[in-house]
Design a protein around this motif. Structure first.
Motif, PDB file in Angstrom:
ATOM      1  N   ALA A   1       0.831  -1.208   0.000  1.00 42.24           N
ATOM      2  CA  ALA A   1       0.000   0.000   0.000  1.00 42.24           C
ATOM      3  C   ALA A   1       0.864   1.257   0.000  1.00 42.24           C
ATOM      4  N   LEU A   2       1.926   1.239   0.791  1.00 38.72           N
ATOM      5  CA  LEU A   2       2.824   2.390   0.832  1.00 38.72           C
ATOM      6  C   LEU A   2       3.508   2.595  -0.513  1.00 38.72           C
ATOM      7  N   SER A   3       3.926   1.499  -1.129  1.00 41.00           N
ATOM      8  CA  SER A   3       4.595   1.587  -2.422  1.00 41.00           C
ATOM      9  C   SER A   3       3.662   2.155  -3.487  1.00 41.00           C
ATOM     10  N   GLN A   4       2.413   1.678  -3.497  1.00 43.12           N
ATOM     11  CA  GLN A   4       1.441   2.160  -4.479  1.00 43.12           C
ATOM     12  C   GLN A   4       1.143   3.640  -4.270  1.00 43.12           C
TER      13      GLN A   4
ATOM     14  N   LEU B   1      -5.276  19.037 -14.423  1.00 39.71           N
ATOM     15  CA  LEU B   1      -4.970  18.695 -13.034  1.00 39.71           C
ATOM     16  C   LEU B   1      -6.124  17.939 -12.386  1.00 39.71           C
ATOM     17  N   SER B   2      -7.341  18.366 -12.686  1.00 39.70           N
ATOM     18  CA  SER B   2      -8.516  17.712 -12.101  1.00 39.70           C
ATOM     19  C   SER B   2      -8.568  16.242 -12.484  1.00 39.70           C
ATOM     20  N   ARG B   3      -8.254  15.949 -13.746  1.00 42.45           N
ATOM     21  CA  ARG B   3      -8.259  14.552 -14.192  1.00 42.45           C
ATOM     22  C   ARG B   3      -7.197  13.738 -13.456  1.00 42.45           C
ATOM     23  N   GLU B   4      -6.017  14.332 -13.288  1.00 41.96           N
ATOM     24  CA  GLU B   4      -4.937  13.618 -12.606  1.00 41.96           C
ATOM     25  C   GLU B   4      -5.252  13.426 -11.122  1.00 41.96           C
ATOM     26  N   VAL B   5      -5.875  14.427 -10.523  1.00 48.19           N
ATOM     27  CA  VAL B   5      -6.253  14.310  -9.109  1.00 48.19           C
ATOM     28  C   VAL B   5      -7.299  13.219  -8.929  1.00 48.19           C
ATOM     29  N   GLU B   6      -8.241  13.133  -9.860  1.00 50.25           N
ATOM     30  CA  GLU B   6      -9.253  12.080  -9.787  1.00 50.25           C
ATOM     31  C   GLU B   6      -8.600  10.701  -9.889  1.00 50.25           C
ATOM     32  N   LYS B   7      -7.569  10.585 -10.720  1.00 48.33           N
ATOM     33  CA  LYS B   7      -6.842   9.317 -10.813  1.00 48.33           C
ATOM     34  C   LYS B   7      -6.181   8.987  -9.478  1.00 48.33           C
ATOM     35  N   TYR B   8      -5.631  10.016  -8.838  1.00 40.94           N
ATOM     36  CA  TYR B   8      -4.994   9.819  -7.534  1.00 40.94           C
ATOM     37  C   TYR B   8      -6.023   9.336  -6.513  1.00 40.94           C
ATOM     38  N   PHE B   9      -7.189   9.975  -6.496  1.00 39.31           N
ATOM     39  CA  PHE B   9      -8.233   9.574  -5.551  1.00 39.31           C
ATOM     40  C   PHE B   9      -8.720   8.151  -5.837  1.00 39.31           C
ATOM     41  N   ALA B  10      -8.765   7.774  -7.118  1.00 39.51           N
ATOM     42  CA  ALA B  10      -9.173   6.409  -7.465  1.00 39.51           C
ATOM     43  C   ALA B  10      -8.177   5.404  -6.901  1.00 39.51           C
ATOM     44  N   SER B  11      -6.893   5.739  -6.998  1.00 43.30           N
ATOM     45  CA  SER B  11      -5.857   4.867  -6.443  1.00 43.30           C
ATOM     46  C   SER B  11      -5.966   4.804  -4.924  1.00 43.30           C
ATOM     47  N   ARG B  12      -6.212   5.953  -4.303  1.00 42.99           N
ATOM     48  CA  ARG B  12      -6.365   5.999  -2.847  1.00 42.99           C
ATOM     49  C   ARG B  12      -7.570   5.170  -2.405  1.00 42.99           C
ATOM     50  N   LYS B  13      -8.616   5.169  -3.219  1.00 46.07           N
ATOM     51  CA  LYS B  13      -9.807   4.389  -2.882  1.00 46.07           C
ATOM     52  C   LYS B  13      -9.482   2.903  -2.858  1.00 46.07           C
ATOM     53  N   VAL B  14      -8.673   2.461  -3.823  1.00 47.32           N
ATOM     54  CA  VAL B  14      -8.256   1.055  -3.859  1.00 47.32           C
ATOM     55  C   VAL B  14      -7.442   0.713  -2.612  1.00 47.32           C
ATOM     56  N   VAL B  15      -6.532   1.615  -2.240  1.00 47.98           N
ATOM     57  CA  VAL B  15      -5.708   1.396  -1.049  1.00 47.98           C
ATOM     58  C   VAL B  15      -6.579   1.348   0.200  1.00 47.98           C
ATOM     59  N   LYS B  16      -7.523   2.266   0.306  1.00 49.79           N
ATOM     60  CA  LYS B  16      -8.406   2.299   1.468  1.00 49.79           C
ATOM     61  C   LYS B  16      -9.177   0.987   1.612  1.00 49.79           C
ATOM     62  N   LYS B  17      -9.701   0.479   0.489  1.00 46.55           N
ATOM     63  CA  LYS B  17     -10.448  -0.776   0.532  1.00 46.55           C
ATOM     64  C   LYS B  17      -9.557  -1.929   0.981  1.00 46.55           C
ATOM     65  N   ALA B  18      -8.325  -1.947   0.478  1.00 45.83           N
ATOM     66  CA  ALA B  18      -7.390  -3.007   0.870  1.00 45.83           C
ATOM     67  C   ALA B  18      -7.079  -2.926   2.359  1.00 45.83           C
ATOM     68  N   MET B  19      -6.911  -1.695   2.873  1.00 43.57           N
ATOM     69  CA  MET B  19      -6.628  -1.524   4.294  1.00 43.57           C
ATOM     70  C   MET B  19      -7.823  -1.947   5.145  1.00 43.57           C
ATOM     71  N   GLN B  20      -9.022  -1.568   4.707  1.00 44.81           N
ATOM     72  CA  GLN B  20     -10.223  -1.930   5.453  1.00 44.81           C
ATOM     73  C   GLN B  20     -10.418  -3.443   5.488  1.00 44.81           C
ATOM     74  N   LYS B  21     -10.142  -4.101   4.366  1.00 41.61           N
ATOM     75  CA  LYS B  21     -10.256  -5.558   4.310  1.00 41.61           C
ATOM     76  C   LYS B  21      -9.248  -6.208   5.245  1.00 41.61           C
ATOM     77  N   ALA B  22      -8.023  -5.698   5.238  1.00 38.84           N
ATOM     78  CA  ALA B  22      -6.985  -6.249   6.110  1.00 38.84           C
ATOM     79  C   ALA B  22      -7.331  -6.020   7.576  1.00 38.84           C
TER      80      ALA B  22
END
Length: 257
Positions: free
Chosen positions: A70-73, A95-116
């Motif tokens: 998660a930290l690496s991603q 910038l807005s498009r790139e920020v949305e991509k960042y938030f999408a990645s963060r969402k994946v990380v959050k889900k992985a953390m919540q599952k763990a």
């Protein structure tokens, strides 16, 4: 006594300090496992306890690996967004498009953390037995290690994305700390929260060109601090991972002795 000290550390210290405390504790335990008493316990019909500890050591390594991934991603996404911010400061749409991509990645990380985190809710057997003092201590060490990892995963997941007004308050606090301090005490935000809030504010509020440039600069500053924080935790986590592997090898050696 060592475990009580680490529990106190868990409450009072940051992620790196907690992980360093775990490193020291696992070093002590590794030395203990080399003593003849550890070999004797395995021979005295206590193989099942050490098998449970062996299973627990694998669980700790799995959680450690999840945190490292998660930290690496997150670091990779942060680095990419920083590059975009430097290249395209004047183009808010890009910038807005790139920020949305960042938030999408963060969402994946959050889900992985919540599952763990959900998978870490299993309670360990803490039954006390004078004849199994060492086993009880090792199980307590496993529980404390999971507790520190839980804190780390929560730190990585960060808060849920705030509402626009909440995000704006966090950013205002970061930009104008003295003025906001007069409005009431607030809990300090961690680096993930600062970046999430600053980015959401950047793409959600209409500002003048000068204010927008200032917000971009603030976002770059917070993202730089986040990358530095991630780097620090990654380095300590890598060392702790090696300690966990060493402990697992010690359990295997005891069982196969």
């Amino acid at each position: 006594m060592l475990l009580r000290s680490l529990k106190k550390l868990d409450v009072e210290s940051g992620s790196c300090q907690k992980l360093i405390g775990l490193q020291d504790l696992h070093d002590c335990v590794d030395n203990l496992l080399l003593l003849p008493v550890a070999q004797a316990l395995a021979k005295e019909q206590h193989e099942k306890w050490f098998n449970e500890l062996l299973d627990g050591s694998l669980r700790l390594l799995d959680v450690c690996g999840i945190a490292r991934d998660a930290l690496s991603q997150t670091k990779e996404c942060t680095h990419g967004l920083q590059s975009t911010l430097r290249r395209r400061q004047g183009c808010k749409m890009e910038l807005s498009r790139e920020v949305e991509k960042y938030f999408a990645s963060r969402k994946v990380v959050k889900k992985a953390m919540q599952k763990a985190l959900k998978g870490m809710q299993t309670k360990l057997n803490s039954k006390k037995n004078e004849d199994l003092a060492m086993v009880s201590m090792l199980k307590e060490l496993e529980a404390v290690t999971l507790m520190v990892f839980e804190s780390l995963l929560t730190f990585i997941a960060g808060p849920k994305l705030q509402s626009k007004s909440s995000s704006w308050f966090v950013v205002s606090k970061l930009v104008h700390p003295k003025r906001i301090a007069c409005e009431g005490e607030e809990k300090d935000a961690n680096e993930f929260e600062k970046v999430d809030a600053a980015l959401q504010s950047l793409i959600s509020h209409k500002t003048s060109k000068s204010d927008y440039s200032m917000h971009v600069q603030n976002v770059q500053n917070w993202m730089g601090q986040l990358e530095s924080s991630i780097q620090d935790v990654e380095e300590v986590l890598e060392c702790l991972s090696r300690r966990l592997v060493k402990t697992r090898v010690s359990f295997l050696n005891i069982l196969n002795h």
